[in-house]
Enzyme design. Structure first.
Site, mmCIF file in Angstrom:
data_model
loop_
_atom_site.group_PDB
_atom_site.id
_atom_site.type_symbol
_atom_site.label_atom_id
_atom_site.label_comp_id
_atom_site.label_asym_id
_atom_site.label_seq_id
_atom_site.Cartn_x
_atom_site.Cartn_y
_atom_site.Cartn_z
ATOM 1 N N LYS A 1 0.843 -1.190 0.000
ATOM 2 C CA LYS A 1 0.000 0.000 0.000
ATOM 3 C C LYS A 1 0.881 1.244 0.000
ATOM 4 C CE LYS A 1 -1.697 3.049 2.647
ATOM 5 N NZ LYS A 1 -1.869 4.142 1.695
ATOM 6 N N GLU B 1 9.525 1.456 10.762
ATOM 7 C CA GLU B 1 10.541 2.480 10.479
ATOM 8 C C GLU B 1 9.839 3.816 10.638
ATOM 9 O OE1 GLU B 1 13.550 1.868 10.097
ATOM 10 O OE2 GLU B 1 13.627 -0.203 9.398
ATOM 11 N N CYS C 1 13.415 10.804 6.950
ATOM 12 C CA CYS C 1 13.469 10.368 8.354
ATOM 13 C C CYS C 1 14.898 10.381 8.874
ATOM 14 C CB CYS C 1 12.825 9.001 8.507
ATOM 15 S SG CYS C 1 13.442 7.790 7.353
ATOM 16 N N GLU D 1 9.912 16.127 14.884
ATOM 17 C CA GLU D 1 10.348 15.932 13.503
ATOM 18 C C GLU D 1 9.623 16.944 12.616
ATOM 19 O OE1 GLU D 1 9.209 12.246 11.549
ATOM 20 O OE2 GLU D 1 11.202 12.128 10.664
HETATM 21 P P1 NDP Z 1 1.839 8.516 7.925
HETATM 22 O O1 NDP Z 1 2.478 7.796 9.028
HETATM 23 O O2 NDP Z 1 0.525 9.154 8.118
HETATM 24 O O3 NDP Z 1 1.691 7.556 6.647
HETATM 25 C C1 NDP Z 1 2.559 6.490 6.338
HETATM 26 C C2 NDP Z 1 1.774 5.399 5.648
HETATM 27 O O4 NDP Z 1 0.806 4.857 6.560
HETATM 28 C C3 NDP Z 1 0.964 5.893 4.444
HETATM 29 O O5 NDP Z 1 0.932 4.902 3.447
HETATM 30 C C4 NDP Z 1 -0.411 6.092 5.049
HETATM 31 O O6 NDP Z 1 -1.419 6.050 4.081
HETATM 32 C C5 NDP Z 1 -0.494 4.906 5.985
HETATM 33 N N1 NDP Z 1 -1.478 5.026 7.033
HETATM 34 C C6 NDP Z 1 -2.104 6.137 7.496
HETATM 35 N N2 NDP Z 1 -2.972 5.809 8.470
HETATM 36 C C7 NDP Z 1 -2.924 4.469 8.625
HETATM 37 C C8 NDP Z 1 -3.580 3.538 9.479
HETATM 38 N N3 NDP Z 1 -4.472 3.939 10.350
HETATM 39 N N4 NDP Z 1 -3.259 2.237 9.380
HETATM 40 C C9 NDP Z 1 -2.342 1.821 8.496
HETATM 41 N N5 NDP Z 1 -1.676 2.651 7.653
HETATM 42 C C10 NDP Z 1 -1.959 3.968 7.723
HETATM 43 O O7 NDP Z 1 2.845 9.573 7.437
HETATM 44 P P2 NDP Z 1 2.480 10.798 6.530
HETATM 45 O O8 NDP Z 1 2.727 10.305 5.156
HETATM 46 O O9 NDP Z 1 1.164 11.419 6.782
HETATM 47 O O10 NDP Z 1 3.532 11.807 7.064
HETATM 48 C C11 NDP Z 1 3.319 12.451 8.322
HETATM 49 C C12 NDP Z 1 4.568 12.494 9.102
HETATM 50 O O11 NDP Z 1 5.136 11.184 9.205
HETATM 51 C C13 NDP Z 1 5.653 13.299 8.473
HETATM 52 O O12 NDP Z 1 5.479 14.648 8.707
HETATM 53 C C14 NDP Z 1 6.851 12.700 9.133
HETATM 54 O O13 NDP Z 1 7.017 13.234 10.399
HETATM 55 C C15 NDP Z 1 6.535 11.247 9.223
HETATM 56 N N6 NDP Z 1 7.047 10.416 8.172
HETATM 57 C C16 NDP Z 1 8.161 9.666 8.394
HETATM 58 C C17 NDP Z 1 8.676 8.886 7.405
HETATM 59 C C18 NDP Z 1 9.864 8.061 7.606
HETATM 60 O O14 NDP Z 1 10.496 7.673 6.619
HETATM 61 N N7 NDP Z 1 10.233 7.717 8.805
HETATM 62 C C19 NDP Z 1 8.075 8.844 6.088
HETATM 63 C C20 NDP Z 1 6.870 9.634 5.947
HETATM 64 C C21 NDP Z 1 6.403 10.374 6.972
HETATM 65 P P3 NDP Z 1 -1.985 7.388 3.380
HETATM 66 O O15 NDP Z 1 -0.864 8.326 3.237
HETATM 67 O O16 NDP Z 1 -2.478 6.872 2.077
HETATM 68 O O17 NDP Z 1 -3.063 7.881 4.252
#
Ligand code: NDP
Length: 448
Positions: A152, A227, A261, A352
């Site tokens: 996903k 992660e 990250c 972050e």
């Molecule tokens: P999220 O944690 O919201 O999203 C990561 C993934 O999880 C996406 O595919 C998202 O889907 C999915 N997701 C969202 N809600 C659920 C749920 N309830 N159950 C299972 N999967 C879910 O990160 P964001 O993309 O919104 O980014 C927000 C913050 O996260 C950033 O500002 C940053 O701080 C952090 N981040 C960290 C990353 C890293 O590499 N460590 C990468 C990205 C973000 P969808 O987006 O389709 O809703």
């Protein structure tokens, strides 16, 4: 339907059918049906298929880089390099397929041996910052171990994962082994985490959503690899090569517009060289080329969305900026390279930001540097700059973080383990260790 937008133009570049629970269940069922045949494929053949996928990724490097650049706003030169790493990751796991084997253990009365068994259907949930790259970090070991997959991608950036799935088919990986479901996390992601036929979730994203994934996975005692976020320290000692450290530091924060990250977004500088280092850092940051991601010279593009831009701006509102760069006028979710003088207690240094903002923090001595660097709930990456080898190793051992570089700001390679301490998550991606996260150990005793 939902629209996929180019963050540099704010214009839609694709319309996609939005998946929901029904489509997720169908994908899991497809993956479940495909599992027995896929696990039975001879390791050498599985390796051949992964190698073919790696070659196809290489052959489609330009196309994949263009997709990633337009969907994420990544500068095209960097996007090409990322696709190169994706090919390398599949090559690595092609080579690893038949090297992740069990052991025999001397016991009384017989022979004892271990096997590594695939888990079954695994759910892979990816973020929007490195959609293709992070997909490959999970797909490579999952497929190498003989699992089938439901991937996903983040709803903002689903295009490269969809194209990758087509290339997997073209490589000869059987239908039903790699399934991609594009839809919202709170529906598709949540369903994957709760689905009784999904054995494991490999997740990359925010610590907040990761916490929810861990809780929801408890219902089925699902395995999880998390992660999550980071707030890593770039520690610059007075005895470092200051020019090198300062010219490298901006790219450790502003690459991918800070949406990384691993971003070394807290720059810790020894007090005795603080002013000199700050001058060098401002000079180096001034040189970062911000602009159109399609331009070969561009080093930093826009943020992923208006929401992300507002979030980043909220961290800088009450701070004193040592430097604020320029951004293009007009459409696009731009935010300038920003250096903020801070203490480790300021919000900009604790949370972050996930944008092009670095907090510069002075420290008194080695002990103080270690204390400040570890004073965070996160522990993902970090760097140490010093010409004193013993100090470098001493500090490296003392830092509570999963991935460290000495006199460098790089974090990831296909062959080396990557993952967090503390609230940056657990489990390791990349390298041979990732295979442990996508297999079970079975112990078999034979009485002799
Ligand atoms: P999220 O944690 O919201 O999203 C990561 C993934 O999880 C996406 O595919 C998202 O889907 C999915 N997701 C969202 N809600 C659920 C749920 N309830 N159950 C299972 N999967 C879910 O990160 P964001 O993309 O919104 O980014 C927000 C913050 O996260 C950033 O500002 C940053 O701080 C952090 N981040 C960290 C990353 C890293 O590499 N460590 C990468 C990205 C973000 P969808 O987006 O389709 O809703």
């Amino acid at each position: 339907m939902f629209a996929v937008v180019n963050p540099a133009t704010e214009l839609p570049i694709a319309q996609l059918d939005e998946a929901g629970v029904e489509e997720t269940d169908a994908a899991v069922e497809r993956a479940r049906e495909s599992f027995p045949a896929w696990r039975a494929v001879a390791p050498s053949d599985r390796a051949r298929l992964l190698r073919r996928l790696a070659t196809l990724v290489d052959e489609h490097r330009e196309e994949l880089a263009q997709i990633e650049s337009r969907n994420v706003g990544k500068p095209i030169a960097g996007a090409r390099a990322e696709v190169g790493m994706v090919a390398d990751v599949f090559h690595f796991y092609a080579g690893a397929v038949d090297k992740h084997h069990g052991e025999t253990i001397p016991v009384v009365g017989g022979v004892d041996m271990t096997f590594h068994e695939p888990l079954g259907v695994v759910g892979l949930i990816g973020p929007w910052n490195f959609p293709l790259n992070i997909s490959s970090w999970k797909l490579g070991p999952a497929l190498a171990c003989g699992n089938t997959v439901v991937l996903k991608p983040a709803e903002l950036t689903p295009l490269s994962a969809l194209r990758l799935a087509e290339l997997a088919l073209e490589a000869g990986i059987p239908e039903g082994v790699v399934n991609v479901v594009a839809g919202p996390g709170r529906i598709v992601g949540q369903r994957l985490v709760e689905h009784p036929d999904v054995a494991k979730i490999g997740f990359t994203g925010s610590t907040e959503v990761g916490r929810g994934v861990m809780q929801a996975a408890a219902g089925t005692i699902k395995r999880v690899t998390l992660e999550l976020g980071g707030k890593s320290a770039n520690v610059v000692f007075a005895d470092a090569d200051l020019e090198r450290a300062a010219s490298s530091a901006p790219y450790a924060v502003f690459d991918n517009a800070g949406q990384d990250c691993c971003a070394r977004s807290r720059i810790l500088v020894e007090k005795s060289v603080y002013d000199r280092f700050l001058d060098l850092l401002v000079e180096a940051t001034r040189r970062v080329r911000v602009g159109d991601p399609a331009d070969e010279q561009t080093e930093m593009g826009p943020l992923i969305s208006a929401e992300q831009r507002d979030k980043v701006a909220s961290y800088v509102a009450d701070t004193v900026s040592a430097f604020r760069g320029e951004v293009p006028e007009g459409a696009g979710y731009w935010y300038p390279c920003t250096l903020v003088e801070a203490t480790n207690d300021d919000r900009v240094a604790r949370e972050e930001v996930f944008g092009p903002v670095a907090a510069i923090i002075p420290f008194a001595d080695e002990e103080d540097a270690i204390r400040i660097a570890n004073d965070t709930p996160y522990g993902l990456s970090g760097s140490i700059w010093t010409e004193n080898g013993a100090r470098a190793l001493r500090v490296a051992r003392a830092l509570e973080t999963g991935v460290l570089s000495i006199n460098s700001n790089t974090s990831v390679r296909p062959s080396t383990p990557f993952g967090g301490f503390k609230q940056s998550g657990f489990g390791r991606e990349l390298g041979m260790r990732a295979l442990d996260g996508y297999s079970e150990v079975k112990n078999v005793f034979v009485a002799t």
